[in-house]
Design a protein around this motif. Structure first.
Motif, PDB file in Angstrom:
ATOM      1  N   ASP A  47       0.646  -1.158   0.134  1.00 29.43           N
ATOM      2  CA  ASP A  47      -0.059  -0.010  -0.046  1.00 29.43           C
ATOM      3  C   ASP A  47       0.894   1.250  -0.007  1.00 29.43           C
ATOM      4  N   ARG A 181      -8.185  -1.963   2.666  1.00 32.19           N
ATOM      5  CA  ARG A 181      -7.400  -2.387   1.420  1.00 32.19           C
ATOM      6  C   ARG A 181      -7.610  -1.624   0.666  1.00 32.19           C
ATOM      7  N   ARG A 183      -6.549  -1.052  -3.871  1.00 30.98           N
ATOM      8  CA  ARG A 183      -6.243  -1.910  -4.906  1.00 30.98           C
ATOM      9  C   ARG A 183      -6.087  -0.776  -6.292  1.00 30.98           C
ATOM     10  N   GLU A 204      -7.979  -2.676 -13.569  1.00 30.73           N
ATOM     11  CA  GLU A 204      -8.289  -3.831 -12.835  1.00 30.73           C
ATOM     12  C   GLU A 204      -9.672  -4.446 -13.190  1.00 30.73           C
TER      13      GLU A 204
END
Length: 205
Positions: A47, A181, A183, A204
């Motif tokens: 991250d 989290r 992404r 993604e």
């Protein structure tokens, strides 16, 4: 295979990411701090980002138009030569490593990104760019660990690296309990021209 619905809100930001070998180099320098200050809330290495525009918590609906808008003009800006340097803290609460190198180009890139965000009608709290890589946050009852960890990084000089991709990053806010989290939603190679950048973007699933 089950489809997961998009969360209603997501924490969104636009950033650069150091390459793995630069992150590994910093992680090795942090080993004494990891061992010495285990109560800090350490960010996951995956991250680690150099944030150019932090948009905060946004409706998921802002992500597709922002992804489309960033694809063209920003990709025409050149890749940057940067490095990680030393350590510091904000208000004894947030531990960071500094950024060195083409800071003028970094500020130009951040300004271009923020202009695109504003053109999409997305409201966010625009703060002056203070280039850094966030490493950890202190707990309320642990006021000394962050300054001490920062002092331990004072002599760190990372190797130069090229920031070649711009990343649109979003969190999993809205997906239930547990740690946040992040992404990549999409990323674009810098320095390829607007049309090529739009064609070359990675998105993604």
């Amino acid at each position: 295979m089950h489809d997961h619905p998009e969360p209603p809100t997501r924490r969104v930001f636009v950033a650069l990411a150091p390459p793995d070998d630069a992150k590994d180099e910093l992680a090795r320098a942090l080993r004494p701090a990891y061992a010495g200050y285990p109560r800090l809330r350490w960010n996951r290495i995956e991250d680690w980002h150099v944030t150019l525009a932090f948009l905060g918590e946004q409706p998921s609906s802002v992500v597709p138009p922002l992804r489309a808008a960033l694809a063209g003009p920003v990709a025409s800006l050149p890749a940057l030569r940067l490095s990680l340097l030393g350590g510091g803290h904000f208000d004894e609460r947030l531990l960071w490593s500094g950024i060195d190198g083409d800071l003028e180009g970094l500020h130009r890139l951040a300004a271009a990104v923020r202009e695109v965000v504003t053109s999409c009608g997305i409201g966010f709290r625009e703060r002056p760019l203070r280039p850094h890589l966030t490493l950890a946050r202190a707990r309320r009852d642990d006021p000394l660990s962050v300054p001490r960890a920062a002092a331990g990084l004072s002599g760190f000089v990372g190797r130069p690296w090229r920031a070649e991709r711009l990343h649109l990053v979003a969190s999993n806010i809205g997906r239930g309990p547990g740690p946040i989290r992040y992404r990549d939603v999409a990323s674009w190679r810098l320095g390829v021209g607007a049309a090529a950048g739009a064609d070359e973007a990675r998105t993604e699933p």
